[in-house]
Design an enzyme around this catalytic site. Structure first.
Site, PDB file in Angstrom:
ATOM      1  N   ASP A  70      40.936  31.324  51.568  1.00 32.60           N
ATOM      2  CA  ASP A  70      40.767  32.355  50.547  1.00 32.60           C
ATOM      3  C   ASP A  70      39.509  33.182  50.772  1.00 32.60           C
ATOM      4  O   ASP A  70      39.472  34.371  50.475  1.00 32.60           O
ATOM      5  CB  ASP A  70      40.725  31.706  49.154  1.00 32.60           C
ATOM      6  CG  ASP A  70      42.099  31.268  48.680  1.00 32.60           C
ATOM      7  OD1 ASP A  70      43.095  31.730  49.276  1.00 32.60           O
ATOM      8  OD2 ASP A  70      42.176  30.469  47.729  1.00 32.60           O
ATOM      9  N   ASN A 145      38.613  38.472  42.633  1.00 26.90           N
ATOM     10  CA  ASN A 145      38.614  37.201  41.911  1.00 26.90           C
ATOM     11  C   ASN A 145      37.715  37.236  40.685  1.00 26.90           C
ATOM     12  O   ASN A 145      38.188  37.092  39.561  1.00 26.90           O
ATOM     13  CB  ASN A 145      38.174  36.061  42.829  1.00 26.90           C
ATOM     14  CG  ASN A 145      39.333  35.365  43.507  1.00 26.90           C
ATOM     15  OD1 ASN A 145      40.488  35.697  43.269  1.00 26.90           O
ATOM     16  ND2 ASN A 145      39.026  34.401  44.352  1.00 26.90           N
ATOM     17  N   ALA A 187      39.987  30.107  40.721  1.00 26.65           N
ATOM     18  CA  ALA A 187      38.816  30.041  41.607  1.00 26.65           C
ATOM     19  C   ALA A 187      37.613  29.526  40.812  1.00 26.65           C
ATOM     20  O   ALA A 187      37.653  28.446  40.234  1.00 26.65           O
ATOM     21  CB  ALA A 187      38.561  31.411  42.230  1.00 26.65           C
TER      22      ALA A 187
END
Length: 331
Positions: A70, A145, A187
């Site tokens: 990621d 994110n 996350a």
């Protein structure tokens, strides 16, 4: 017409180098022109990638293929932000929530790409606006994110005031505050105790980190809302980080506003599996004991038995023959 793919990977990892050589061969054999990303990304706050995007021909690429986890995908998103070019992630990391294929599926992913057998999914981003004391100009950044404000010194917490849609909500001391998209809910916000939000929910989250307050719960707001965070004058220094990469120091008196951005990141998807299946797979969640299908079969069996019993009673009353069991789909 030549089709082009730009590859982004983590050049310092041996497994990434091996995967890179394989990807180049597979793509060239499939008729693609291949470009390799020069890993020279800025990590200062804002968006300074215009020259690099032009130099590496991002806009002329059909897809940017990412070989890594990621973190590498977030680096690649800096290249594609604002271009509309989708990212196709091949996971070489641990969780790889944003990736679409695993390492062993690289050849199949290339074949799907060659056949244009994929769909493109848009993920919303955050627009992050920072006003520093003594400066008139607002600095603007973005995040796929999350945007995280954290204490800059280990020994001293930060003191923040939080607002939503122009109205004050609360103030408290804390180690930091995470403001994330639905994509980022798995996350940093996840590790801080925030909720998991399905990616098709157009929402933003605010999750305090180790807050000294009775009311310091995670917040979820809609796409038209705006979070505001102010560092109080008695606060220690802080640092704002977007996607764990682009940073800016925040002194006391700084103000951060986070809202929905106008340029989503596009992801190439090979699988139509629901997000629930991705959660189970990536987090290795235990699903033993789930009886959804079994329960439906049992309900069908009960309906069949009841219908057969009812028909038997009717047949006995009428002196007729014993009926056969009906098809459950006819009930």
């Amino acid at each position: 017409m030549t089709r082009r793919v730009l590859i982004v990977t983590h050049g310092g990892r041996p497994e990434a180098v091996v995967a890179l050589h394989e990807a180049v061969k597979e793509l060239q054999d499939a008729g693609f022109e291949v470009g390799l990303h020069d890993d020279d990304l800025a990590e200062t706050f804002g968006d300074h990638m215009a020259q690099l995007r032009t130099r590496e021909g991002v806009a002329e690429s059909e897809v940017v293929m990412v070989l890594g986890g990621d973190g590498t995908i977030l680096r690649a998103a800096e290249l594609t932000h604002g271009t509309g070019v989708p990212l196709l992630g091949v996971n070489l990391g641990h969780v790889g929530f944003l990736a679409e294929a695993e390492r062993e599926g690289l050849p199949a992913a290339v074949q799907r790409l060659a056949a244009r057998d994929y769909v493109v999914e848009e993920r919303g981003v955050l627009e992050v606006r920072v006003t520093l004391p003594g400066e008139d100009e607002t600095r603007v950044g973005w995040a796929l994110n999350e945007a995280t404000v954290e204490k800059a010194s280990r020994e001293r917490m930060i003191e923040v005031a939080i607002g939503v849609d122009g109205r004050p909500l609360s103030s408290f001391g804390c180690d930091g505050v995470v403001m994330s998209t639905a994509t980022g809910s798995t996350a940093h916000a996840f590790s801080a105790g925030g909720p998991v939000v399905w990616p098709d929910v157009d929402a933003m989250l605010l999750v305090p980190l180790a807050a000294h307050a009775l009311f310091a719960r995670p917040l979820v707001v809609g796409p038209t809302s705006t979070f505001a965070l102010e560092l109080l004058q008695r606060s220690g220094p802080a640092v704002l980080t977007c996607d764990g990469r682009r940073r800016i120091d925040l002194p006391a008196g700084a103000r951060v506003e986070v809202s929905r951005g106008d340029s989503p990141i596009r992801l190439a998807r090979l699988s139509t599996a629901p997000f629930t299946d991705r959660l189970v797979s990536k987090f290795s969640l235990p699903v033993v004991g789930w009886r959804g299908r079994v329960a439906e079969d049992a309900a069908d069996a009960v309906r069949v038995a009841r219908k057969a019993a009812s028909d038997a009673v009717d047949a006995a009353r009428l002196g007729g023959s014993r009926p056969t069991a009906p098809d459950p789909k006819e009930d």
